[in-house]
Design an enzyme around this catalytic site. Sequence first.
Site, PDB file in Angstrom:
ATOM      1  N   GLN A 154       1.085  -0.162  14.756  1.00  0.00           N
ATOM      2  CA  GLN A 154       2.128  -0.798  13.956  1.00  0.00           C
ATOM      3  C   GLN A 154       3.289  -1.101  14.895  1.00  0.00           C
ATOM      4  OE1 GLN A 154       3.329   1.474  10.445  1.00  0.00           O
ATOM      5  NE2 GLN A 154       2.539  -0.101   9.101  1.00  0.00           N
ATOM      6  N   GLU A 172      -9.346   0.652   3.406  1.00  0.00           N
ATOM      7  CA  GLU A 172      -8.392   0.918   2.327  1.00  0.00           C
ATOM      8  C   GLU A 172      -8.238  -0.263   1.381  1.00  0.00           C
ATOM      9  OE1 GLU A 172      -5.772  -0.989   5.511  1.00  0.00           O
ATOM     10  OE2 GLU A 172      -7.647   0.153   5.386  1.00  0.00           O
ATOM     11  N   ARG A 216       1.512   5.917  -3.254  1.00  0.00           N
ATOM     12  CA  ARG A 216       0.144   5.782  -2.748  1.00  0.00           C
ATOM     13  C   ARG A 216       0.071   6.045  -1.244  1.00  0.00           C
ATOM     14  NH1 ARG A 216      -1.357   0.461  -0.603  1.00  0.00           N
ATOM     15  NH2 ARG A 216      -3.344   0.440  -1.696  1.00  0.00           N
ATOM     16  N   ASP A 257       2.501  -7.120   6.109  1.00  0.00           N
ATOM     17  CA  ASP A 257       1.259  -7.455   5.408  1.00  0.00           C
ATOM     18  C   ASP A 257       1.544  -7.579   3.911  1.00  0.00           C
ATOM     19  OD1 ASP A 257       1.854  -4.710   5.727  1.00  0.00           O
ATOM     20  OD2 ASP A 257      -0.221  -4.090   5.546  1.00  0.00           O
ATOM     21  N   ARG A 296     -11.024  -4.032   5.804  1.00  0.00           N
ATOM     22  CA  ARG A 296     -10.274  -2.786   5.959  1.00  0.00           C
ATOM     23  C   ARG A 296     -10.767  -1.784   4.910  1.00  0.00           C
ATOM     24  NH1 ARG A 296      -4.783  -4.579   4.226  1.00  0.00           N
ATOM     25  NH2 ARG A 296      -6.110  -6.021   3.055  1.00  0.00           N
ATOM     26  N   ARG A 318      -5.952   0.168  14.748  1.00  0.00           N
ATOM     27  CA  ARG A 318      -4.743  -0.641  14.929  1.00  0.00           C
ATOM     28  C   ARG A 318      -3.511   0.256  14.979  1.00  0.00           C
ATOM     29  NH1 ARG A 318      -6.072  -1.666   9.170  1.00  0.00           N
ATOM     30  NH2 ARG A 318      -4.320  -1.005   7.854  1.00  0.00           N
ATOM     31  N   GLU A 355      10.326   0.835  -2.458  1.00  0.00           N
ATOM     32  CA  GLU A 355       9.821   0.355  -1.168  1.00  0.00           C
ATOM     33  C   GLU A 355      10.485  -0.945  -0.734  1.00  0.00           C
ATOM     34  OE1 GLU A 355       5.341  -0.802   0.415  1.00  0.00           O
ATOM     35  OE2 GLU A 355       5.933  -1.223  -1.645  1.00  0.00           O
ATOM     36  N   GLU A 379      -0.631  -6.806  -2.492  1.00  0.00           N
ATOM     37  CA  GLU A 379      -1.946  -6.344  -2.916  1.00  0.00           C
ATOM     38  C   GLU A 379      -1.919  -5.003  -3.636  1.00  0.00           C
ATOM     39  OE1 GLU A 379      -4.473  -6.062   0.495  1.00  0.00           O
ATOM     40  OE2 GLU A 379      -3.281  -4.512   1.469  1.00  0.00           O
ATOM     41  N   ASP A 391       7.483   3.148   9.676  1.00  0.00           N
ATOM     42  CA  ASP A 391       8.286   3.804   8.638  1.00  0.00           C
ATOM     43  C   ASP A 391       9.066   4.987   9.215  1.00  0.00           C
ATOM     44  OD1 ASP A 391       6.824   3.198   5.539  1.00  0.00           O
ATOM     45  OD2 ASP A 391       5.900   2.510   7.382  1.00  0.00           O
TER      46      ASP A 391
END
Length: 593
Positions: free
Chosen positions: A245, A312, A190, A346, A310, A243, A547, A562, A198
């Site tokens: 990271q 997304e 996704r 998150d 947000r 924002r 991941e 989520e 990353d």
Amino acid sequence: MIMNKPFHFTPFFPLLLLLFSLTQVFSLSQTSPPKCSPNSSGPVYPTTPLLTFLENVQETALFSFGKSDFDPKLYVDLSLKLDLSTTDRAFDELHRYSNGSVSAEDLREFLREYFEGAGEDLVYVKPEDFVPEPEGFLPKVKNEQVRNWALEVHSLWKNLSRKVSDEVLKNPELHTLLPLPHHVIIPGSRFREVYYWDSYWVIRGLLTSKMYDTAKAIVTNLISLIEKYGHVLNGARAYYTNRSQPPLLSAMVHEIYKRTGDLEFARKSLPPLIKEHKFWNSGIHKVTVQDAKGLNHTLTRYYAMWNKPRPESFTMDKEFASNITSFSEKQQFYHEVASTAESGWDFSTRWMGNPSNFTTLATTSILPVDLNAFILGMELDIALLAKVTGDSCISHRFEKASRARKKAMESVFWNAKTGQWLDYWLSNRKCKGVQKWKAWNQNEKTFASNFIPLWIESFHSDAPLVRKVARSLQRSGLVRDAGIATSLTNSRQQWDFPNGWAPIQHMIIEGLVKSGVKEARLLAEEIAVRWIRTNYVCYKKTGNMHEKYNVEKCGYFGGGGEYVPQTGFGWSNGVVLALLEEFGWPEDLRIDC
């Protein structure tokens, strides 16, 4: 009821944050710790007409298709086939039932007719510097099974390589994807766009794979975001402009310079790195703490410029906020959610006043250990890069800044009793002016982030300190059969127990190794073997790199959070390759669980 037509904000709609309000001092034992108001110094970036419309589509899709396998991000990643006004009008003309819903069949037909598929504005491109087996690849890996697997992981760079379509450059108003000058490596599944932190571990893997040009291209892409937005975005999407990271761009530049010796690359990177350092040390991120001796220290927090759901995760954020009655408290909650997303963790109970209540997120009221370690690393990187490129003035300036931050971290975060660096919760809601340091504001709960400063040279060069921290790590309960857990709390949030994440493993392992302390290296190697083994076994079972992983059981991927667990996977690939480069794998060491 019938859904309202979305309100279209102008791109420069001036939304200013209100002032912080002062309330009572709190202790960590309270259920709801004080939070910094979202209405503070700095703009809330307005959304775009396209995003406002796609949020509306996302809500309708949830209503029509239901929660099962629903991914809200899918709908804000769609690009339009026609202009927004035409698409918006067609959406308004869809037949709606009395409750305002659209039939699933009608909505699917609308999506097919008016939208390109998510990810179709990225085009596959083979990296020019990819070869199936690079010369000198992983010479320490003697086990044939492991070597063959490592070559398969190496080949995934080819699968994850993309270029932003020319259509995005021609008609940016039809896309939420942002244009970038060079080809990209995406995390996978996704995550169809470039992500900031990353990219550091992607680059570490690319360097192991001898793909130096691709690594430099990633940095150039991230620098282009600094030049346009003033900071590196969370990801290369229109909905991430509010924002950042965890700031690891300087570490990427440093690693590439170490491998290539490219002075021109280092020289060109310096101005944007200095600009990024200023962003993280600006008014909204900067906090001053006065220690027990009356000395003031400047440290940094996460702070997104956002106080709405947000895009997304629009429907999810609204649902979480549905029981919050006050408008200002809803804004506060949305601000905290976005700021937690900026942290990269998150989500986790690390950021919650009440671990069982997601709406008690209070990230802007926390000075995070790892963020300040990253910025200390940034200061050291800039000092070194300035020195090798001949700018002694900048080098001295950032050496001085690094000494001040190290002292600040020792004064505010270090806890000699636990042998860990602990997050610090701010004492008042103003989050302005000077905060008085209080011992009880340190969060003594155990998180993997408590050990991240070990990754930074300022700390891993101190052998007695390393020995103490390594013993603390061994006693902490975080080191499990398949790696280091993120926390000891099983909250079903993905940055909590029993999940382990590749970047966390790598930073702690590398810090232990770089210390040069024999017992620290032995501990690092033990953790690395466990992590490599669980990645291998899970890959053989599922055919994918994942991941995150469940560190309680060898060979299982992680869960919670989520969205469903993702595969690909950029930073997991990079960390496995980097660890195999460092430690190798003996011929007679078993790789199965």
